[in-house]
Design a protein around this motif. Structure first.
Motif, PDB file in Angstrom:
ATOM      1  N   GLN A  72       3.243   2.342 -18.633  1.00 62.91           N
ATOM      2  CA  GLN A  72       1.975   1.865 -18.089  1.00 62.91           C
ATOM      3  C   GLN A  72       0.880   1.866 -19.148  1.00 62.91           C
ATOM      4  O   GLN A  72       0.036   0.961 -19.177  1.00 62.91           O
ATOM      5  N   TRP A  94       4.240  -4.716 -14.728  1.00 59.48           N
ATOM      6  CA  TRP A  94       3.251  -3.984 -13.925  1.00 59.48           C
ATOM      7  C   TRP A  94       3.427  -4.352 -12.453  1.00 59.48           C
ATOM      8  O   TRP A  94       3.443  -3.487 -11.573  1.00 59.48           O
ATOM      9  N   GLN A  97       6.622  -2.792 -11.102  1.00 61.27           N
ATOM     10  CA  GLN A  97       6.586  -1.335 -10.974  1.00 61.27           C
ATOM     11  C   GLN A  97       5.621  -0.855  -9.892  1.00 61.27           C
ATOM     12  O   GLN A  97       5.913   0.093  -9.160  1.00 61.27           O
ATOM     13  N   LYS A  98       4.462  -1.500  -9.761  1.00 59.04           N
ATOM     14  CA  LYS A  98       3.413  -0.950  -8.895  1.00 59.04           C
ATOM     15  C   LYS A  98       2.825  -1.936  -7.897  1.00 59.04           C
ATOM     16  O   LYS A  98       2.041  -1.535  -7.038  1.00 59.04           O
ATOM     17  N   SER A 102      -2.165  -2.695  -7.178  1.00 59.29           N
ATOM     18  CA  SER A 102      -2.476  -1.822  -8.313  1.00 59.29           C
ATOM     19  C   SER A 102      -3.189  -2.606  -9.412  1.00 59.29           C
ATOM     20  O   SER A 102      -4.165  -2.122  -9.999  1.00 59.29           O
TER      21      SER A 102
END
Length: 296
Positions: A72, A94, A97-98, A102
């Motif tokens: 991150q 990104w 993953q989130k 986010s």
């Protein structure tokens, strides 16, 4: 051109002048079509307007970049530094993953702390958030390409935005008065105000108070370019006009094909006229002003 066709056009259009505007123009057309029950001509007109300033892109870039899994911290550094083509993969990872929320929350916090001359750091960001739930899964990769291009051109690490601290509460009524007196280039202050009203629940009270102050300063401080002031000769010429608000909005959208802000401003004025009926005459005058201004 259909609504679905315009969406594809917008997703595969990127900026030639700083930041990508096509998705915001698509949303403006959608809001206007709902508000005025416009016929399908609006989709073709907005497609033509997008082509005036945006580049047509073929393909999706993140899949063309082979990259290791980034941390991150590394993702943030790549995007803040605008390292291409790694940035496309960083944004994709990104998201994987989130999730999009986010990404949005990170940039919304930055946007609330930065002042931008035309508030694109706020309005385009909000357009991306508004657009995301409308997408099919197959459209998300190219959408994230446009998001990548936006954030790297707007929130880059060496940018030096002036930051003003909020020492007073700015009301929406005060903001409207200021923005009507000084709409700025192509009504950007009014476009910004409309997007803040549409999306005000997106921000925390602290963030929103700071953003309101940024916009108030934008509308009340001296303009860098005198050409962005309202033209008194055009304003005087409007005194004899008896056109209705809808007639002026239609003229703003359709009478010329010069700049995609024709549709984003029209959308903003429709929302503001609904939110502030006591200011309908002033808002109608702005619609007529910019319809005439386009011809000069």
């Amino acid at each position: 051109m259909t609504k679905e066709g315009l969406l594809e056009c917008a997703l595969y259009s990127s900026a030639s002048i700083h930041q990508p505007h096509a998705l915001k123009a698509f949303l403006a057309a959608s809001f206007l079509q709902t508000a005025f029950e416009q016929n399908d001509a609006i989709w073709s007109q907005v497609s033509k307007l997008i082509s005036k300033s945006e580049l047509t892109v073929t393909g999706e870039f993140s899949v063309q970049v082979e990259a290791p899994k980034f941390s991150q911290v590394r993702i943030a550094r790549i995007l803040q530094s605008g390292i291409y083509p790694a940035a496309y993969q960083a944004m994709w990872q990104w998201h994987e993953q989130k999730g999009f929320e986010s990404i949005f929350e990170f940039y919304a916090d930055l946007a609330s702390k930065q002042s931008d001359t035309l508030s694109h750091n706020i309005t385009i960001l909000l357009a991306f958030k508004c657009m995301y739930p409308l997408l099919k899964s197959g459209q998300i990769p190219v959408f994230l390409n446009r998001m990548t291009e936006f954030v790297t051109s707007t929130y880059y690490i060496h940018s030096s935005f002036p930051i003003s601290r909020n020492s007073k509460e700015i009301s929406l009524s005060t903001l409207l008065d200021a923005c009507l007196k000084q709409p700025h280039f192509f009504g950007h202050n009014l476009i910004s105000l409309a997007w803040l009203i549409r999306s005000k629940e997106t921000f925390t009270p602290t963030q929103l108070a700071q953003i309101y102050l940024h916009l108030y300063n934008q509308a009340t401080l001296p303009l860098e370019d005198p050409e962005d002031m309202l033209d008194e000769s055009i304003l005087k010429s409007l005194e004899s006009s008896s056109a209705t608000f809808q007639q002026n909005i239609n003229a703003l959208i359709f009478d010329d094909c010069i700049n995609l802000h024709q549709v984003t401003l029209a959308d903003a004025l429709v929302l503001l006229e609904k939110e502030f009926p006591s200011h309908s005459n002033e808002i109608n005058k702005i619609a007529k002003y910019f319809a005439v201004w386009l011809k000069n």
